[in-house]
Write a protein that holds these residues in place. Structure first.
Motif, PDB file in Angstrom:
ATOM      1  N   LEU A   1      54.126  87.845  17.088  1.00 35.74           N
ATOM      2  CA  LEU A   1      55.080  87.342  18.083  1.00 35.74           C
ATOM      3  C   LEU A   1      55.560  85.939  17.720  1.00 35.74           C
ATOM      4  N   LEU A   2      54.643  85.108  17.244  1.00 31.61           N
ATOM      5  CA  LEU A   2      55.023  83.757  16.861  1.00 31.61           C
ATOM      6  C   LEU A   2      55.969  83.782  15.663  1.00 31.61           C
ATOM      7  N   ALA A   3      55.718  84.689  14.724  1.00 31.09           N
ATOM      8  CA  ALA A   3      56.611  84.812  13.568  1.00 31.09           C
ATOM      9  C   ALA A   3      58.011  85.195  14.026  1.00 31.09           C
ATOM     10  N   GLY A   4      58.089  86.075  15.017  1.00 28.80           N
ATOM     11  CA  GLY A   4      59.387  86.438  15.568  1.00 28.80           C
ATOM     12  C   GLY A   4      60.087  85.248  16.207  1.00 28.80           C
ATOM     13  N   SER A   5      59.322  84.419  16.906  1.00 26.83           N
ATOM     14  CA  SER A   5      59.891  83.211  17.510  1.00 26.83           C
ATOM     15  C   SER A   5      60.412  82.265  16.439  1.00 26.83           C
ATOM     16  N   CYS A   6      59.642  82.114  15.356  1.00 29.68           N
ATOM     17  CA  CYS A   6      60.083  81.254  14.243  1.00 29.68           C
ATOM     18  C   CYS A   6      61.408  81.748  13.678  1.00 29.68           C
ATOM     19  N   ALA A   7      61.529  83.073  13.523  1.00 32.98           N
ATOM     20  CA  ALA A   7      62.757  83.639  12.964  1.00 32.98           C
ATOM     21  C   ALA A   7      63.940  83.401  13.899  1.00 32.98           C
TER      22      ALA A   7
ATOM     23  N   HIS B   1      46.109  84.102  -0.343  1.00 36.94           N
ATOM     24  CA  HIS B   1      45.758  85.252   0.508  1.00 36.94           C
ATOM     25  C   HIS B   1      46.756  85.496   1.631  1.00 36.94           C
ATOM     26  N   GLY B   2      47.870  84.783   1.626  1.00 39.74           N
ATOM     27  CA  GLY B   2      48.793  84.874   2.746  1.00 39.74           C
ATOM     28  C   GLY B   2      49.474  86.223   2.869  1.00 39.74           C
ATOM     29  N   ILE B   3      49.769  86.590   4.111  1.00 40.38           N
ATOM     30  CA  ILE B   3      50.501  87.815   4.426  1.00 40.38           C
ATOM     31  C   ILE B   3      51.832  87.411   5.044  1.00 40.38           C
ATOM     32  N   ALA B   4      52.921  87.811   4.439  1.00 43.22           N
ATOM     33  CA  ALA B   4      54.243  87.461   4.960  1.00 43.22           C
ATOM     34  C   ALA B   4      54.546  88.309   6.187  1.00 43.22           C
ATOM     35  N   LEU B   5      54.674  87.639   7.335  1.00 43.10           N
ATOM     36  CA  LEU B   5      55.042  88.331   8.572  1.00 43.10           C
ATOM     37  C   LEU B   5      56.558  88.423   8.723  1.00 43.10           C
ATOM     38  N   ARG B   6      57.268  87.487   8.134  1.00 42.38           N
ATOM     39  CA  ARG B   6      58.725  87.511   8.074  1.00 42.38           C
ATOM     40  C   ARG B   6      59.135  86.906   6.734  1.00 42.38           C
ATOM     41  N   GLY B   7      60.185  87.447   6.138  1.00 44.93           N
ATOM     42  CA  GLY B   7      60.721  86.849   4.933  1.00 44.93           C
ATOM     43  C   GLY B   7      59.969  87.212   3.668  1.00 44.93           C
ATOM     44  N   ALA B   8      60.093  86.347   2.681  1.00 47.37           N
ATOM     45  CA  ALA B   8      59.587  86.610   1.332  1.00 47.37           C
ATOM     46  C   ALA B   8      58.070  86.509   1.254  1.00 47.37           C
ATOM     47  N   ASP B   9      57.513  87.161   0.232  1.00 48.35           N
ATOM     48  CA  ASP B   9      56.089  87.080  -0.049  1.00 48.35           C
ATOM     49  C   ASP B   9      55.693  85.630  -0.332  1.00 48.35           C
TER      50      ASP B   9
ATOM     51  N   ALA C   1      67.872  79.864   8.044  1.00 50.40           N
ATOM     52  CA  ALA C   1      67.141  78.892   7.217  1.00 50.40           C
ATOM     53  C   ALA C   1      65.725  79.350   6.893  1.00 50.40           C
ATOM     54  N   LEU C   2      65.229  80.343   7.602  1.00 45.91           N
ATOM     55  CA  LEU C   2      63.848  80.779   7.390  1.00 45.91           C
ATOM     56  C   LEU C   2      63.697  81.485   6.046  1.00 45.91           C
ATOM     57  N   ARG C   3      62.725  81.054   5.275  1.00 46.14           N
ATOM     58  CA  ARG C   3      62.420  81.707   4.005  1.00 46.14           C
ATOM     59  C   ARG C   3      61.206  82.622   4.113  1.00 46.14           C
ATOM     60  N   SER C   4      60.213  82.185   4.902  1.00 44.28           N
ATOM     61  CA  SER C   4      59.015  83.011   5.066  1.00 44.28           C
ATOM     62  C   SER C   4      58.158  82.473   6.207  1.00 44.28           C
ATOM     63  N   VAL C   5      57.465  83.386   6.890  1.00 42.42           N
ATOM     64  CA  VAL C   5      56.393  83.028   7.824  1.00 42.42           C
ATOM     65  C   VAL C   5      55.133  83.706   7.307  1.00 42.42           C
ATOM     66  N   VAL C   6      54.157  82.889   6.929  1.00 38.99           N
ATOM     67  CA  VAL C   6      52.967  83.403   6.243  1.00 38.99           C
ATOM     68  C   VAL C   6      51.737  83.236   7.123  1.00 38.99           C
TER      69      VAL C   6
ATOM     70  N   ILE D   1      44.099  80.997  14.421  1.00 36.48           N
ATOM     71  CA  ILE D   1      45.240  81.702  13.830  1.00 36.48           C
ATOM     72  C   ILE D   1      46.003  80.664  13.019  1.00 36.48           C
ATOM     73  N   ASP D   2      46.161  80.899  11.722  1.00 33.81           N
ATOM     74  CA  ASP D   2      46.809  79.938  10.823  1.00 33.81           C
ATOM     75  C   ASP D   2      48.131  80.493  10.319  1.00 33.81           C
ATOM     76  N   VAL D   3      49.206  79.764  10.579  1.00 30.13           N
ATOM     77  CA  VAL D   3      50.550  80.215  10.205  1.00 30.13           C
ATOM     78  C   VAL D   3      51.271  79.089   9.469  1.00 30.13           C
ATOM     79  N   LEU D   4      51.934  79.454   8.375  1.00 30.20           N
ATOM     80  CA  LEU D   4      52.767  78.509   7.615  1.00 30.20           C
ATOM     81  C   LEU D   4      54.187  79.052   7.576  1.00 30.20           C
ATOM     82  N   ALA D   5      55.145  78.247   8.022  1.00 39.80           N
ATOM     83  CA  ALA D   5      56.556  78.638   7.963  1.00 39.80           C
ATOM     84  C   ALA D   5      57.264  77.799   6.910  1.00 39.80           C
ATOM     85  N   VAL D   6      58.080  78.453   6.109  1.00 42.07           N
ATOM     86  CA  VAL D   6      58.851  77.785   5.062  1.00 42.07           C
ATOM     87  C   VAL D   6      60.326  77.924   5.411  1.00 42.07           C
ATOM     88  N   VAL D   7      61.007  76.778   5.525  1.00 44.92           N
ATOM     89  CA  VAL D   7      62.425  76.787   5.909  1.00 44.92           C
ATOM     90  C   VAL D   7      63.245  75.994   4.901  1.00 44.92           C
TER      91      VAL D   7
END
Length: 292
Positions: free
Chosen positions: A15-21, A137-145, A27-32, A49-55
């Motif tokens: 859900l948070l990845a969806g909010s980021c998108a 070990h990241g899993i892309a929830l949105r965007g690129a690997d 501008a979003l490249r990935s939510v990991v 819960i650890d999330v990294l967003a790349v924009v």
């Protein structure tokens, strides 16, 4: 088997990845998703819960404020906390020793919903570990690997930053509130220095005990982390562990062993260390990890 708590935490991350998108748009490249929820070892009520967003190009102030609200309003799903880091594609694609942080929002569980917010920090050396773990070990929830957007971070940089904290904690061994965190994170730093593997706290502790069963602080920290939150950690045992890990992670020179090899200093300290009364009473053999 995936627990109900882990499924709830994963749903929160999605859900948070969806909010980021929605907030960052094109501008979003990935939510990991990274950390124990991605790599294994997640423990409801204990793990974050650890999330990294790349924009691309950074965040506008209204976007940063919207992301902060999303974190504050998120259902933690049984997790102990939620950590969201945002970096630019430029930073992720070419890490430096002092990478710039676009936004960090960290929230702990509880009715107070305490949040820690950092905005546009020009030099955030602790971000190196986040980038390294997310790439590994990241899993892309949105965007690129994750490996497409995060360039390799030199292992030596990650270990060097870990040693910074080991040295800092060496003067804080009386901090009972954070003693278990210091012990278990020290074990993670140690294993990464030796094997270049990121792992969960309990896994790192088991690895450290297998390497040196005499480290009573590790057994005590595991007891506190997994079973009894009020279980104490001996200050001297914590200091011994930090010294051991500092010795084992000393950068190699032509006249010193490789990081991870057991140096002579560790062998000498083990021989000179006063006997642990609990170990004497139990008559523990060298191969027993002492876990409950």
């Amino acid at each position: 088997m995936v627990s109900a708590g882990e499924r709830r935490a994963r749903s929160t991350a999605e859900l948070l990845a969806g909010s980021c998108a929605e907030i960052t748009g094109g501008a979003l490249r990935s939510v990991v998703l990274h950390g124990s929820l991605a790599a294994g070892g997640f423990r409801p009520g204990r793990s974050d819960i650890d999330v990294l967003a790349v924009v691309a190009g950074g965040l506008a102030d209204d976007q940063a404020a919207a992301l902060e609200r999303a974190v504050r309003q998120a259902d933690l799903g049984g997790a102990a906390g939620l950590d969201v880091h945002v970096v630019t594609a430029e930073v992720a694609g070419a890490p430096t020793r002092q990478p710039a942080l676009e936004l960090h929002v960290g929230r702990s569980a509880g009715p107070a919903a305490e949040c820690e917010v950092e905005r546009r920090t020009p030099a955030a050396p602790d971000l190196l570990t986040e980038l390294s773990m997310a790439r590994a070990h990241g899993i892309a929830l949105r965007g690129a690997d994750s490996r497409e957007v995060i360039a390799p971070v030199p292992d030596a940089w990650v270990v060097d930053r870990g040693r910074h904290w080991l040295l800092t904690w060496r003067s804080l061994t009386g901090d009972t509130r954070h003693a278990a965190f210091m012990v278990l994170t020290a074990c993670r730093i140690w294993r990464f220095a030796v094997e270049h593997v990121h792992c969960a706290k309990a896994q790192a502790a088991a690895w450290a005990l297998d390497r040196d069963p005499s480290l009573s602080a590790v057994r005590q920290a595991l007891q506190q982390y997994e079973h009894e939150p009020a279980s104490p950690i001996d200050e001297r045992a914590l200091a011994d562990l930090l010294d051991t890990v500092l010795d084992a992670t000393t950068p190699a020179t032509p006249s010193s062993p490789r990081a991870g090899d057991e140096p002579f200093a560790i062998q000498e300290r083990r021989r000179q260390r006063p006997a642990d009364p609990v170990e004497q009473q139990q008559g523990r053999g060298g191969g027993d990890t002492g876990q409950q």
